[in-house]
Design an enzyme around this catalytic site. Structure first.
Site, PDB file in Angstrom:
ATOM      1  N   ASN A 136     -48.481 -18.906  36.971  1.00 51.78           N
ATOM      2  CA  ASN A 136     -47.902 -20.139  36.418  1.00 51.78           C
ATOM      3  C   ASN A 136     -48.492 -20.394  35.036  1.00 51.78           C
ATOM      4  O   ASN A 136     -49.330 -19.628  34.558  1.00 51.78           O
ATOM      5  CB  ASN A 136     -48.163 -21.315  37.369  1.00 51.78           C
ATOM      6  CG  ASN A 136     -49.641 -21.481  37.639  1.00 51.78           C
ATOM      7  OD1 ASN A 136     -50.420 -21.762  36.743  1.00 51.78           O
ATOM      8  ND2 ASN A 136     -50.049 -21.271  38.903  1.00 51.78           N
ATOM      9  N   ASP A 167     -48.750 -21.076  45.400  1.00 51.58           N
ATOM     10  CA  ASP A 167     -48.539 -21.393  46.814  1.00 51.58           C
ATOM     11  C   ASP A 167     -48.142 -20.165  47.624  1.00 51.58           C
ATOM     12  O   ASP A 167     -48.331 -20.131  48.832  1.00 51.58           O
ATOM     13  CB  ASP A 167     -47.438 -22.458  46.937  1.00 51.58           C
ATOM     14  CG  ASP A 167     -47.942 -23.820  46.464  1.00 51.58           C
ATOM     15  OD1 ASP A 167     -49.144 -24.090  46.642  1.00 51.58           O
ATOM     16  OD2 ASP A 167     -47.140 -24.597  45.902  1.00 51.58           O
ATOM     17  N   PHE A 218     -55.600 -32.625  42.304  1.00 51.91           N
ATOM     18  CA  PHE A 218     -54.662 -32.823  41.187  1.00 51.91           C
ATOM     19  C   PHE A 218     -53.260 -32.684  41.723  1.00 51.91           C
ATOM     20  O   PHE A 218     -53.027 -31.910  42.660  1.00 51.91           O
ATOM     21  CB  PHE A 218     -54.918 -31.790  40.077  1.00 51.91           C
ATOM     22  CG  PHE A 218     -56.150 -32.102  39.285  1.00 51.91           C
ATOM     23  CD1 PHE A 218     -57.410 -31.928  39.837  1.00 51.91           C
ATOM     24  CD2 PHE A 218     -56.054 -32.612  38.000  1.00 51.91           C
ATOM     25  CE1 PHE A 218     -58.553 -32.254  39.127  1.00 51.91           C
ATOM     26  CE2 PHE A 218     -57.186 -32.936  37.275  1.00 51.91           C
ATOM     27  CZ  PHE A 218     -58.436 -32.759  37.837  1.00 51.91           C
ATOM     28  N   LYS A 259     -50.095 -36.193  48.937  1.00 53.48           N
ATOM     29  CA  LYS A 259     -51.122 -35.133  48.877  1.00 53.48           C
ATOM     30  C   LYS A 259     -52.519 -35.719  49.118  1.00 53.48           C
ATOM     31  O   LYS A 259     -53.347 -35.111  49.783  1.00 53.48           O
ATOM     32  CB  LYS A 259     -51.078 -34.415  47.513  1.00 53.48           C
ATOM     33  CG  LYS A 259     -49.866 -33.509  47.372  1.00 53.48           C
ATOM     34  CD  LYS A 259     -49.750 -32.881  45.993  1.00 53.48           C
ATOM     35  CE  LYS A 259     -48.378 -32.223  45.869  1.00 53.48           C
ATOM     36  NZ  LYS A 259     -48.080 -31.726  44.527  1.00 53.48           N
ATOM     37  N   LYS A 262     -54.395 -34.259  52.319  1.00 51.61           N
ATOM     38  CA  LYS A 262     -55.518 -33.348  52.053  1.00 51.61           C
ATOM     39  C   LYS A 262     -56.873 -34.059  52.174  1.00 51.61           C
ATOM     40  O   LYS A 262     -57.904 -33.471  51.873  1.00 51.61           O
ATOM     41  CB  LYS A 262     -55.352 -32.692  50.679  1.00 51.61           C
ATOM     42  CG  LYS A 262     -54.014 -31.920  50.553  1.00 51.61           C
ATOM     43  CD  LYS A 262     -53.960 -31.028  49.331  1.00 51.61           C
ATOM     44  CE  LYS A 262     -52.550 -30.499  49.117  1.00 51.61           C
ATOM     45  NZ  LYS A 262     -52.478 -29.357  48.209  1.00 51.61           N
TER      46      LYS A 262
HETATM   47  N1  CTP Z   1     -54.061 -26.537  45.943  1.00 52.32           N
HETATM   48  C1  CTP Z   1     -54.894 -25.692  46.610  1.00 52.32           C
HETATM   49  N2  CTP Z   1     -54.419 -24.580  47.244  1.00 52.32           N
HETATM   50  C2  CTP Z   1     -53.104 -24.303  47.223  1.00 52.32           C
HETATM   51  C3  CTP Z   1     -52.215 -25.159  46.535  1.00 52.32           C
HETATM   52  C4  CTP Z   1     -52.730 -26.268  45.888  1.00 52.32           C
HETATM   53  O1  CTP Z   1     -56.109 -25.942  46.619  1.00 52.32           O
HETATM   54  N3  CTP Z   1     -52.669 -23.238  47.840  1.00 52.32           N
HETATM   55  C5  CTP Z   1     -54.597 -27.735  45.303  1.00 52.32           C
HETATM   56  C6  CTP Z   1     -54.486 -27.767  43.788  1.00 52.32           C
HETATM   57  O2  CTP Z   1     -55.658 -27.208  43.201  1.00 52.32           O
HETATM   58  C7  CTP Z   1     -54.349 -29.241  43.486  1.00 52.32           C
HETATM   59  C8  CTP Z   1     -53.649 -29.797  44.706  1.00 52.32           C
HETATM   60  O3  CTP Z   1     -53.853 -28.832  45.748  1.00 52.32           O
HETATM   61  O4  CTP Z   1     -55.583 -29.900  43.399  1.00 52.32           O
HETATM   62  C9  CTP Z   1     -52.183 -30.044  44.551  1.00 52.32           C
HETATM   63  O5  CTP Z   1     -51.555 -28.892  44.045  1.00 52.32           O
HETATM   64  P1  CTP Z   1     -50.008 -28.897  43.712  1.00 52.32           P
HETATM   65  O6  CTP Z   1     -49.619 -27.533  43.236  1.00 52.32           O
HETATM   66  O7  CTP Z   1     -49.672 -30.086  42.852  1.00 52.32           O
HETATM   67  O8  CTP Z   1     -49.360 -29.215  45.098  1.00 52.32           O
HETATM   68  P2  CTP Z   1     -49.169 -28.433  46.419  1.00 52.32           P
HETATM   69  O9  CTP Z   1     -50.107 -28.986  47.425  1.00 52.32           O
HETATM   70  O10 CTP Z   1     -49.195 -26.965  46.189  1.00 52.32           O
HETATM   71  O11 CTP Z   1     -47.700 -28.919  46.817  1.00 52.32           O
HETATM   72  P3  CTP Z   1     -46.297 -28.613  46.100  1.00 52.32           P
HETATM   73  O12 CTP Z   1     -46.425 -27.271  45.447  1.00 52.32           O
HETATM   74  O13 CTP Z   1     -45.342 -28.632  47.243  1.00 52.32           O
HETATM   75  O14 CTP Z   1     -46.068 -29.739  45.121  1.00 52.32           O
END
Ligand code: CTP
Length: 398
Positions: A208, A277, A322, A336, A340
């Site tokens: 990303n 993800d 975040f 979230k 979390k």
């Molecule tokens: N995060 C994580 N591990 C993952 C995905 C996200 O630790 N596999 C953490 C990121 O570092 C961030 C938070 O979760 O602090 C939110 O990440 P974000 O990408 O905004 O959201 P997701 O939980 O992945 O949900 P979505 O992609 O559905 O918005």
């Protein structure tokens, strides 16, 4: 960053003196009032006029100069400084200060000042390693003088090794750190930053746009406020922050392994990384070839949610997540935060100009577990980092 601060920049005579010009420019840009003192040898490398033009003050070069004394005497220079930065600091200069010798303007003002002094040494590697030099630096450090580590690389003298003047940006960072309140000492702050890369075949990956700038800014700011800082970073183009323990990782699985292992010793965790993800379900051993005219389908498998896992083992730790969103910012971020098990979530709408990935500013809202919402204006990421750390200090005070 340095507005209202008076810095005396001491320049001694080494080839790295030319880098002090860039350092002066950075100090001035950060808002400091800078007075330059040069040794006689330094003037062989760079002219005082260069420093005078950039600092907009006369450059101080001589101890017994009636005109310079009338303008601003050496004792008043020593008194009015909030900080002395000596860059480059030669072995000769460090040796003189360590021996209490004050035979020129720079050594005299260093001796006369009560302000903190930061030395940025630069010299030949053999001089750096010489026990005489080592003893001098150790003695000064024991007395409370601050030192930056020189960098390793090819030296102007033809040798390869330790002795290069640190990058002016690193000297600026250390200078800012010396002024910061140490309100996070005793904390061990784990920060994750940057993107992860999920390997597809030997030449491709999924990732990303994260630059890592927000996480690195938090790491720098936390370190400047006295915390021990551990940074787990995905691949970025950023220089590792000074004084921070950096663990480089590539994939989400590697990040998870590092973070879970390091969480045990952390008291605060900022999960600023943009973790992928999903990852390709299989990594092709050979480069994937294009075949026929049709499309290519990839099967992806879910990565572990590292932050959710940290939330399950939270204990007394302060956990900050975040949320980078493109729609329904507050609703998604709050979801979230709850799911979390976080104390705080930093929500930003990455579609807004001046926010999100790969820019130097951010526009964020801080949502807390207790339901509060703080909206911050567009700010440089370094400033956002300090605002986040202010919240940690407030949370700790209860
Ligand atoms: N995060 C994580 N591990 C993952 C995905 C996200 O630790 N596999 C953490 C990121 O570092 C961030 C938070 O979760 O602090 C939110 O990440 P974000 O990408 O905004 O959201 P997701 O939980 O992945 O949900 P979505 O992609 O559905 O918005």
């Amino acid at each position: 960053m340095l507005s209202g601060k008076t810095i005396v920049l001491g320049v001694s005579g080494g080839i790295a003196a030319y880098k002090a010009v860039e350092l002066l420019r950075l100090f001035v840009k950060a808002g400091a009032d800078v007075h330059v003192v040069m040794t006689r040898n330094a003037q062989e490398f760079v002219t005082p006029l260069t420093f005078q033009t950039l600092s907009t003050h006369p450059v101080h070069t001589e101890l017994f100069n009636l005109y310079q004394e009338r303008e601003i005497g050496h004792i008043s220079l020593a008194d009015r400084a909030d900080l002395f930065v000596v860059a480059p600091a030669t072995a000769n200069l460090v040796g003189k200060v360590a021996s209490g010798i004050a035979d020129d303007l720079l050594t005299t003002t260093i001796m006369a000042t009560k302000a903190p002094v930061l030395f940025a040494p630069a010299m030949n590697v053999n001089m750096w390693e010489n026990p005489l030099y080592r003893q001098n630096q150790d003695k000064l450090q024991d007395l409370g003088y601050h030192f930056l580590e020189p960098e390793t690389g090819p030296l102007a003298c033809g040798w390869e090794g330790k002795g290069k003047l640190p990058d002016p940006a690193a000297i600026l960072e250390e200078t800012v750190a010396l002024f910061a309140p140490k309100d996070l000492s005793g904390e061990t702050i784990l920060v994750t930053a940057g993107p992860t890369r999920e390997e597809l075949d030997p030449v491709r990956y999924l990732s990303n746009y994260s630059s890592g700038k927000m996480g690195y800014a938090i790491a720098r700011a936390a370190r400047s406020r006295g915390a021990r800082v551990i940074l787990v970073s995905g691949p970025t183009a950023l220089a590792p922050p000074c004084g921070v323990e950096v663990h480089g990782v590539t994939s989400a699985l590697q990040m998870r392994k590092a973070v879970v292992a390091l969480a045990a010793e952390s008291t605060v965790i900022f999960k600023a990384a943009a973790v992928a993800d999903y990852r390709p379900a299989t990594v092709a051993a050979e480069k994937i070839k294009k075949e026929g005219a049709g499309s290519l389908s990839l099967t992806l498998e879910k990565n572990p949610d590292i932050l959710a896992e940290l939330g399950r083992m939270k204990g007394e730790r302060i956990l900050v997540g975040f949320a980078a969103e493109t729609a329904d910012l507050v609703k998604n971020a709050r979801k979230k935060l709850q799911e979390k098990n976080l104390d705080l979530i930093v929500a930003n709408d990455v579609t807004q100009p001046g926010a999100g990935f790969d820019v130097d500013t951010n526009i964020v809202r801080l949502l807390s577990r207790e339901g509060s919402e703080e909206v911050l204006p567009q700010l440089p990421k370094d400033e956002v980092a300090h605002r986040l750390l202010d919240r940690i200090v407030r949370l700790r005070r209860g």
